[in-house]
Design a protein around this motif. Sequence first.
Motif, PDB file in Angstrom:
ATOM      1  N   ARG A 142      -0.017  -2.169   5.714  1.00  0.00           N
ATOM      2  CA  ARG A 142      -0.186  -0.833   6.260  1.00  0.00           C
ATOM      3  C   ARG A 142       1.147  -0.217   6.693  1.00  0.00           C
ATOM      4  O   ARG A 142       1.359   0.980   6.553  1.00  0.00           O
ATOM      5  CB  ARG A 142      -1.133  -0.921   7.461  1.00  0.00           C
ATOM      6  N   VAL A 143       2.049  -1.028   7.213  1.00  0.00           N
ATOM      7  CA  VAL A 143       3.358  -0.492   7.629  1.00  0.00           C
ATOM      8  C   VAL A 143       4.406  -0.673   6.531  1.00  0.00           C
ATOM      9  O   VAL A 143       5.589  -0.430   6.754  1.00  0.00           O
ATOM     10  CB  VAL A 143       3.850  -1.140   8.940  1.00  0.00           C
ATOM     11  N   GLY A 144       3.988  -1.136   5.375  1.00  0.00           N
ATOM     12  CA  GLY A 144       4.892  -1.258   4.234  1.00  0.00           C
ATOM     13  C   GLY A 144       5.875  -2.418   4.334  1.00  0.00           C
ATOM     14  O   GLY A 144       6.987  -2.337   3.830  1.00  0.00           O
ATOM     15  N   MET A 145       5.481  -3.474   5.004  1.00  0.00           N
ATOM     16  CA  MET A 145       6.416  -4.596   5.196  1.00  0.00           C
ATOM     17  C   MET A 145       5.908  -5.918   4.611  1.00  0.00           C
ATOM     18  O   MET A 145       6.477  -6.968   4.876  1.00  0.00           O
ATOM     19  CB  MET A 145       6.692  -4.800   6.691  1.00  0.00           C
ATOM     20  N   LEU A 146       4.862  -5.838   3.799  1.00  0.00           N
ATOM     21  CA  LEU A 146       4.260  -7.089   3.319  1.00  0.00           C
ATOM     22  C   LEU A 146       5.257  -7.934   2.523  1.00  0.00           C
ATOM     23  O   LEU A 146       5.294  -9.151   2.652  1.00  0.00           O
ATOM     24  CB  LEU A 146       3.027  -6.774   2.462  1.00  0.00           C
TER      25      LEU A 146
END
Length: 749
Positions: A142-146
């Motif tokens: 969701r925060v683009g850090m996967l």
Amino acid sequence: MYDIDNMKKKEGVFLIQLKNVSKFYYSKGMIASGFSRVNLNFDVGEFIVITGESGSGKSTLLNVISGLDSYEEGELYIEGKETSHYLASDFEEYRKKYIGNIFQHFNLVGSYTVYQNVALILRINGYKKKEIKEKVPAILKRVGMLRYAKTKVSKLSGGQKQRVSIARALAKETAIVVADEPTGNLDSESAEGIAQLLQEISKDKLVIVVTHNYDQFAPYATRKIKMHDGKVVEDEQLGLVQEEERPQRLQGTAGSISAASTLRLGLRNTFNIIPKFLLLLVVFLFVVVSVFSEYTTLKNSDEEAAKMGYNDYFSNYSENRVLLKRNDGKAFTDQDYQTLQTAGNVKSVVKEDILLDYMISLENEQFYYDAYPKNLNDFRAKLAAGRMPETSKEVILAGDENDYYLQRENMDQVLDKTYKITLGMGEVIKVKIVGIAYEESDAWWGTLYMRDAMLEKMVRESYGSSSKVTTVANDTNLVYEVGSQYYRPIASDKVKAGEAMVSEELNGYYKNGKAAGQEIRMKAENLFYESSIHVKIADTYNKKNFTAKTELKNFEDNDGAIFISTQDYRKLFTKENYQVTVYVNDVKEMDASIKAFQNMGYVPLALKDTLITMGSELVSIVQVPMAVFLVLAVFFIAYFVIQLILRSRSSYFSILRMLGLAKKSIRRILDVELAAVVNIAYGLFLAVIALVHQGVIQSEYLKTLADYMELPDYVILYGILLVMSYFISGKFARKLFKKTAMGSFREEE
Ligand code: ADP
Ligand code: MG
């Protein structure tokens, strides 16, 4: 983890409400205002941006709202509940349930990965492993850090770090997310992304952002609050949150960290920062080694002091000597010697025990030397000069190589010369030194190695010189005692077996005035045995005929002696051994050996137990307080160094605290960490000791010390370390929690 109850906002009840709230700072006797008389209401769905110049009180307000700092005046309502009676622990609970924090400086654990940082808050809140595994990747996505999940946070850019901290704030699913200058450390492009992300998450939350750069958030804010000089000067609604759209109110679950998570975090922290780990390891090793060496050195000097004792009965009291007598008081047999020789911990058996304390003196015109007689069979050294004895009159003299006369350049004066030995009963015998050897010895006396026949003579002589002899002449007891010359038995070739020759003074004991023809009984008694003979007086001597009848020159020194045949003399003074000496290999096993000898049918006496010592008391008066002092000093040094090391970790523990972890749990995590280091340090120590014992590490010094350690000592030492680490973690946790969460974090910056 949604709490669906109580979702709709009740009439007039806000999620957060401040009524005339003021915050003051007290420092160094001064009072400063953080903000004053603030009236504000907040609710879910709002994206509030608080702005104002630096020092206007924005951060202070946010910290009070999020329960990180206390307030002094007014009322703060949480869902309509008043909080002025809240204790620090109530605010901890509140933060845990309601607040997700985002900080300007991120407050992430740099040594953890992105995944671990987000998982940390879930662990702290008691989420199960399975839930954590499902939730964390979803939030990171969701925060683009996967794709950075496995990257250490310290490697990330500022924008990325802030995304991680937003992810962390989201993980708990709390109703409120607060962010203090979340873009303060970011470039404008990253800031744009963060502002957008915060707006996205504000749909089902109350998001409060503090910034001095309002423009970055202008497109997203639903409400703008401006502060100036500690006061709210502007509160502008920018877009209404539709009542129908007003989302459900969320509430984080305030579970508690599990034991497994505590253990896991503690162990992870142990090795997380290698220099810190090594430092702690060194400190604990320092404690182990100092306590160990202090303790064993003390034991060692106690023992050394005990060796300095003395005793009047034995002259040879080496610490591994044990005296043995048979239970039945009888003489030792060859069978006995064999049994003893093969018993455990026995180094050697000396049959002619009484000679160990029977010092003889070799003497001629230029040489005088004290030595103990020993059996040639026990000669183990190498000849330094000369040859082995062939007759009973030939001997080897063994002594310290530093002895003047035994040195190569001087030994000519000693070797192959004849010496007089005066025996206890006054008899003088002559021996010749045919060999010289060097032997280590505790004392400065040497050893005279001789063959069996001479040794037997020595044994008899030593019995003779230590026995009381009672001669009964016509019911009168004539007693010879050691040191006198009257009634002393002397063996003489001039007397036949079964007969005796006495001084003519004995005539007076008989009615007819004649001793000759009378029977006398002679009884010898000593520590070990009694024996008696019956002999008939065959002749008497006086001063005039003394030399002719006895072949001895000196009448004065021998007047009163009773001459008997060699055969009878040998009956009176046996060559038997009633006492033997056993030298043990390991003095520390002495107690066990003593028991074993008792079980074998002997009466043992360890020579070291017969000593009269003062040493031990000296050790305890002087050295024990010294040792205690040193050990305490070691503890204090270690304690302060560990405190210093832990201080560098305060920010980590403050983060845990800000994430809502209780004091007890923080302490447990630190307990695990310190205990892990203690165990490693102690394991290393034990390994070194084991290697010393096995001879892989060769150090006489270490081995001597290690020998003093017994099982209980190891257990106690281990216990001391654990208690110490437990004490330190408790102290540290107390210190950490003395201040408010903000306070302890501020100190780090
Ligand atoms: P902002 O976040 O708007 O820059 P702050 O909330 O940090 O402002 O500070 C508000 C006021 O409180 C300032 O005057 C500041 O000097 C004071 N203040 C902040 N923190 C402390 C503190 N720990 N001790 C004393 N005064 C403080
Ligand atoms: Mg600020």
